[in-house]
Write a protein that holds these residues in place. Structure first.
Motif, PDB file in Angstrom:
ATOM      1  N   GLN A 113       0.829  -1.206   0.000  1.00  0.00           N
ATOM      2  CA  GLN A 113       0.000   0.000   0.000  1.00  0.00           C
ATOM      3  C   GLN A 113       0.865   1.258   0.000  1.00  0.00           C
ATOM      4  O   GLN A 113       0.544   2.247  -0.666  1.00  0.00           O
ATOM      5  N   LEU A 114       1.971   1.203   0.738  1.00  0.00           N
ATOM      6  CA  LEU A 114       2.891   2.340   0.782  1.00  0.00           C
ATOM      7  C   LEU A 114       3.455   2.623  -0.606  1.00  0.00           C
ATOM      8  O   LEU A 114       3.510   3.780  -1.049  1.00  0.00           O
ATOM      9  N   GLU A 115       3.861   1.577  -1.300  1.00  0.00           N
ATOM     10  CA  GLU A 115       4.444   1.767  -2.628  1.00  0.00           C
ATOM     11  C   GLU A 115       3.402   2.242  -3.635  1.00  0.00           C
ATOM     12  O   GLU A 115       3.719   3.010  -4.542  1.00  0.00           O
ATOM     13  N   GLY A 121       8.261   1.611  -6.527  1.00  0.00           N
ATOM     14  CA  GLY A 121       8.841   0.689  -5.574  1.00  0.00           C
ATOM     15  C   GLY A 121       9.820   1.433  -4.677  1.00  0.00           C
ATOM     16  O   GLY A 121      10.413   2.432  -5.097  1.00  0.00           O
ATOM     17  N   LEU A 122       9.981   0.972  -3.452  1.00  0.00           N
ATOM     18  CA  LEU A 122      10.850   1.665  -2.499  1.00  0.00           C
ATOM     19  C   LEU A 122      11.928   0.722  -1.976  1.00  0.00           C
ATOM     20  O   LEU A 122      11.633  -0.386  -1.527  1.00  0.00           O
ATOM     21  N   THR A 123      13.168   1.170  -2.041  1.00  0.00           N
ATOM     22  CA  THR A 123      14.264   0.407  -1.457  1.00  0.00           C
ATOM     23  C   THR A 123      14.297   0.666   0.049  1.00  0.00           C
ATOM     24  O   THR A 123      13.647   1.590   0.554  1.00  0.00           O
ATOM     25  N   GLU A 124      15.081  -0.136   0.769  1.00  0.00           N
ATOM     26  CA  GLU A 124      15.212   0.077   2.209  1.00  0.00           C
ATOM     27  C   GLU A 124      15.817   1.449   2.503  1.00  0.00           C
ATOM     28  O   GLU A 124      15.449   2.115   3.466  1.00  0.00           O
ATOM     29  N   VAL A 127      13.102   4.009   2.211  1.00  0.00           N
ATOM     30  CA  VAL A 127      12.221   3.947   3.381  1.00  0.00           C
ATOM     31  C   VAL A 127      12.875   4.661   4.562  1.00  0.00           C
ATOM     32  O   VAL A 127      12.215   5.398   5.312  1.00  0.00           O
ATOM     33  N   GLU A 128      14.189   4.473   4.719  1.00  0.00           N
ATOM     34  CA  GLU A 128      14.912   5.145   5.796  1.00  0.00           C
ATOM     35  C   GLU A 128      14.859   6.665   5.621  1.00  0.00           C
ATOM     36  O   GLU A 128      14.725   7.411   6.591  1.00  0.00           O
ATOM     37  N   ARG A 129      14.971   7.124   4.386  1.00  0.00           N
ATOM     38  CA  ARG A 129      14.913   8.563   4.125  1.00  0.00           C
ATOM     39  C   ARG A 129      13.525   9.118   4.449  1.00  0.00           C
ATOM     40  O   ARG A 129      13.394  10.197   5.026  1.00  0.00           O
ATOM     41  N   LEU A 130      12.493   8.369   4.103  1.00  0.00           N
ATOM     42  CA  LEU A 130      11.130   8.800   4.425  1.00  0.00           C
ATOM     43  C   LEU A 130      10.924   8.855   5.940  1.00  0.00           C
ATOM     44  O   LEU A 130      10.270   9.761   6.460  1.00  0.00           O
ATOM     45  N   ALA A 131      11.507   7.881   6.635  1.00  0.00           N
ATOM     46  CA  ALA A 131      11.404   7.876   8.096  1.00  0.00           C
ATOM     47  C   ALA A 131      12.154   9.065   8.691  1.00  0.00           C
ATOM     48  O   ALA A 131      11.692   9.698   9.644  1.00  0.00           O
ATOM     49  N   MET A 133      12.538  11.915   7.394  1.00  0.00           N
ATOM     50  CA  MET A 133      11.761  13.129   7.146  1.00  0.00           C
ATOM     51  C   MET A 133      10.474  13.169   7.962  1.00  0.00           C
ATOM     52  O   MET A 133       9.729  14.145   7.913  1.00  0.00           O
ATOM     53  N   GLY A 134      10.186  12.087   8.701  1.00  0.00           N
ATOM     54  CA  GLY A 134       8.964  12.047   9.497  1.00  0.00           C
ATOM     55  C   GLY A 134       7.737  11.664   8.705  1.00  0.00           C
ATOM     56  O   GLY A 134       6.616  11.775   9.193  1.00  0.00           O
ATOM     57  N   ALA A 135       7.940  11.208   7.460  1.00  0.00           N
ATOM     58  CA  ALA A 135       6.803  10.841   6.615  1.00  0.00           C
ATOM     59  C   ALA A 135       6.214   9.491   7.008  1.00  0.00           C
ATOM     60  O   ALA A 135       5.056   9.199   6.704  1.00  0.00           O
ATOM     61  N   LEU A 136       7.022   8.664   7.668  1.00  0.00           N
ATOM     62  CA  LEU A 136       6.521   7.370   8.118  1.00  0.00           C
ATOM     63  C   LEU A 136       7.315   6.895   9.323  1.00  0.00           C
ATOM     64  O   LEU A 136       8.396   7.413   9.625  1.00  0.00           O
TER      65      LEU A 136
END
Length: 259
Positions: A113-115, A121-124, A127-131, A133-136
């Motif tokens: 659902q996130l992708e 598609g999202l690499t690990e 995902v770390e970058r999104l985290a 930034m506080g996005a997830l």
């Protein structure tokens, strides 16, 4: 057991009735009581604890603060700042003000659902970058994430910008620090110039809707003012930086000129 007439004809509720009215469990009511967040009930016939309107409004305020993401310790500090003589109307107004500023509720989504939301598609690493930034946020399940609906689209757009993760983390810390300071100052200003005079005027319960409408109008104006002020400050900083660089280059060029 039903509702009971209390002192002065006020409605009194048993713990079960209070919990049902507030949409929480009896265990939650008692937990808040042991933490000192909810005043003790009055003792009625057969020493049954009876709760009033102030208990109900305070309980609903606590629940609203929790939905906003405050910890119990933060809620305790918030409640401690309320006047001791706060009436049920006062608490209802506080709840309305808090609710009107509550951000979008985080949602739990699977990786698939996130992708889909990200449109890629999202690499690990992404995902770390999104985290960062506080996005997830990650959950205990590695395939389930708690996303911020407001920040996720922005975070996805920034993914391809070549900014080091450490820079994103540092930038987020700076933004959080200054936004919290701004929020505290705005809260103080609103409390002293709007809330205090309003409360001292002994408003009728019908005025609560007007106060709620006022905060609904203030919120977008404050948000836009903050964005505009930030953009202006950024332009000024960039202008000063370019000016300094220009002065340095001029100095170097003058130093190279033959005497």
């Amino acid at each position: 057991m039903g509702e009971h007439g209390g002192v002065g004809g006020g409605v009194r509720l048993t713990v079960d009735e209070l919990a049902a009215r507030a949409g929480v469990t009896v265990r939650t009511v008692r937990f808040y009581g042991t933490k000192g967040l909810l005043p003790p009930p009055e003792l009625g016939p057969r020493r049954v604890g009876l709760y009033g309107a102030a208990h109900l409004d305070r309980l609903e305020l606590i629940e609203e603060l929790q939905r906003q993401g405050l910890t119990l310790a933060a809620i305790e500090r918030y409640l401690a700042r309320l006047p001791e003589d706060s009436t049920p109307l006062d608490l209802a107004i506080h709840r309305a003000l808090v609710a009107s500023w509550t951000p979008e509720t985080p949602e739990e989504v699977t990786r698939a659902q996130l992708e889909r939301r990200a449109g890629r598609g999202l690499t690990e690493g992404q995902v770390e970058r999104l985290a960062a930034m506080g996005a997830l946020e990650r959950t205990r399940d590695p395939e389930v994430f708690r996303v911020d609906p407001g920040l996720l689209p922005l975070g996805v757009r920034i993914l391809d910008v070549p900014i080091p993760l450490e820079t994103l983390l540092a930038a987020r810390a700076v933004v959080l620090e200054h936004s919290r300071a701004t929020a505290r100052e705005l809260q103080r200003l609103f409390r002293e110039t709007v809330w205090k005079p309003y409360r001292e005027s002994e408003p009728a319960p019908a005025e609560l809707a007007r106060m709620r409408a006022l905060t609904d109008h203030i919120q977008p104006m404050v948000a836009q003012a903050l964005v505009t002020a930030f953009q202006r400050s950024l332009r000024e900083e960039l202008g000063e930086e370019l000016s300094r660089e220009s002065d340095q280059e001029s100095g170097l060029e003058s130093g190279l000129e033959p005497g």
